[in-house]
Design a protein around this motif. Structure first.
Motif: not given
Length: 540
Positions: A282-292, A396-406, A388-391
């Motif tokens: 769900h992180v690799v394929d995260k197409a939108t900001k709110l997608e899990t 830029a892009g669709t990943l939060t800082a935590a998701e980008r770290a993953i 939701e607000t963070e996402n």
């Protein structure tokens, strides 16, 4: 039968010793090419026995036939390694029983040498095929020595057949002596071990590449959006490596890549993202900001439907209480609902993500987040929760800082996976080559913060291949594939800001590596006109 002179026996022993030494030093060619080894065996057997000709049979894949692999013959002028194009020798008859009529099949099935003084006076085997060969080629086969070759488990790996032993003094054809037979059997045993080792090495290399393919299949099945990346990066890497290898001027004029280094670089390209097998899909394929697991924009759409409904209910109640204000209340409702729908469209738009989100849009999302609404349980809540607000305010892009770290952690996992393997000496550079594609020349990359001077050329060129493929890829769920000119502009800026190696980038452009790859893999709509003179960081 005359006995061999001691000097000749000593010479044969010396030949066997030389072969042992050569085999010990890896005679047989590079990688899976066992041709030189087989030719050396055939020619040495022919020389040791004084034979006029020699043939090597190899079992076919189905295990039911022997195939002519190598044939040499002095009298017929058959050159080293020539394949005569003869039909295979069946190992079994029509009833499925071992074929014992053919001398080569007999030796193969019985694992026993056969020494015949004169095939035209022997009734133990069917020599009709050999006699047909003689008539067709004007040859006369007389003496033959047929010796099976087996591996360490006793499985057949070949049959060596020598024809027409010649007297060293008179040149007359003679039978193969018992001494000839013992020496050739010793040679066959020695060669069998060497050939087995070579085949085992080949099988292990095939197994390794199959395991690499298996990992990439797993990544592909887990995330079809990145599967092609694991195929294209190695290809693009080798295109750039070959171009750098061929460069004769500039800083890379002395760079050369050996065959072994090419093999390691290819494997590294295949394995450079192996750590993604551990990255949550769900992180690799995260197409939108709110997608899990699903796109949570649907939940926010539902809240807007609640706000629209509540506004309508409130308006109807007002109209019931103030019938004289019915039209004004209706107009106010229309404006309020239009504003809510516009706001919902705004949230849908920012959810898609992009290269940059304006500060004003981020602030607007935060204001919307603070609006209160009544949930299904009757409680008043903020319209958007903190996650939701963070996402939705991702710049830029669709990943939060935590998701980008993953996601970024995949390279650390890749390195740990590769360094945990007991690589043989000739493949020990694979982890280093694969582990550097997210490093930067200025030391600001990850995971180790290496600088250009701390990285090999192969590791540095893989970074260019990785970025260019990612920029042009059309199968990512969160972006469209960029055009050729835009991708080169971005890469050019990367070469100026210390991200990628400017010298390799120069080769990438000058050697038209980008165009070769584009014409093969990019959609025609992406291949626009490129003005190389306008590419940042490149001087034609």
């Amino acid at each position: 039968m005359p006995q061999l002179h001691p000097e000749k026996i000593a010479h044969r022993l010396e030949q066997l010793t030389e072969l042992s030494v050569a085999l010990g030093h890896g005679l047989g060619g590079q990688g899976r090419d066992i041709g030189p080894l087989l030719q050396r065996i055939v020619l040495l057997a022919k020389s040791m026995s004084g034979a006029d000709g020699a043939t090597l049979y190899r079992p076919m894949a189905d295990g039911r036939q022997l195939a002519f692999d190598i044939s040499v013959n002095d009298s017929l002028g058959i050159a080293q390694g020539t394949d005569m194009g003869l039909p295979g020798v069946p190992l079994f008859d029509g009833a499925g029983q071992p074929n014992l009529a053919s001398v080569a099949a007999y030796a193969a099935n019985m694992r026993r040498s056969v020494n015949i003084a004169d095939v035209y006076h022997d009734e133990g085997f069917n020599f009709s095929g050999m006699r047909d060969f003689d008539r067709h080629h004007g040859y006369h086969t007389q003496s033959i020595l047929t010796v099976p070759m087996s591996d360490h488990e006793g499985d057949l790996i070949g049959v060596l057949q020598l024809v027409n032993a010649k007297d060293g003094d008179t040149g007359q054809v003679r039978p193969f002596s018992s001494t000839d037979q013992r020496f050739i059997e010793a040679l066959a045993a020695q060669a069998g071990v060497a050939l087995t080792n070579q085949l085992l090495i080949s099988q292990l290399e095939e197994l390794l590449e199959s395991l690499v393919t298996l990992i990439n299949i797993g990544i592909d099945e887990k995330s079809p959006y990145t599967g092609r990346h694991c195929q294209f990066v190695p290809e693009l890497t080798m295109l750039l490596a070959d171009a750098a290898h061929a460069t004769e001027t500039g800083p890379l004029a002395d760079f050369r890549l050996s065959d072994n280094e090419r093999k390691q670089l290819w494997l590294a390209g295949l394995l450079h993202d192996c750590g993604k097998i551990t990255t949550p899909v769900h992180v690799v394929d995260k197409a939108t900001k709110l997608e899990t697991i699903f796109d949570r924009i649907a939940l926010i759409d539902t809240r807007y439907e609640v706000l629209l409904r509540d506004a309508e209910i409130a308006a109807l109640r007002q109209q019931a209480a103030q019938p004289q204000q019915k039209d004004a209340i209706a107009r106010a409702l229309e404006l309020e609902q239009a504003a809510l729908r516009e706001e919902r469209d705004f949230i849908r738009t920012v959810n898609i993500g992009g290269e940059s989100m304006a500060q004003a849009d981020q602030e607007r999302v935060r204001r919307i987040a603070r609006r209160r609404w009544r949930a299904a349980d009757g409680e008043l809540r903020d319209f958007l929760d903190a996650d939701e607000t963070e996402n939705l305010t991702i710049r830029a892009g669709t990943l939060t800082a935590a998701e980008r770290a993953i996601v970024n952690n995949h390279i650390s996992v890749s390195i740990r996976m590769l360094e945990a393997l007991p690589w043989p000496k000739h493949l020990q550079k694979v982890p280093e080559y694969a582990g550097g594609h997210h490093e930067r020349m200025d030391g600001k990359g990850y995971p180790r913060g290496l600088t250009k001077e701390q990285m090999s050329v192969p590791a540095r060129l893989m970074a260019i291949a990785d970025i260019f493929e990612a920029l042009t890829a059309r199968d990512r769920p969160y972006k469209k594939g960029k055009s050729l000119s835009e991708s080169l502009r971005i890469l050019g800026n990367f070469s100026l800001n210390g991200h990628i190696d400017p010298e390799l980038f120069d080769v990438f452009i000058r050697s038209k590596v980008y165009l070769v790859f584009a014409e093969k893999h990019l959609h025609p709509s992406q291949i626009d006109a490129v003005d190389e003179a306008a590419i940042p960081g490149y001087v034609p």
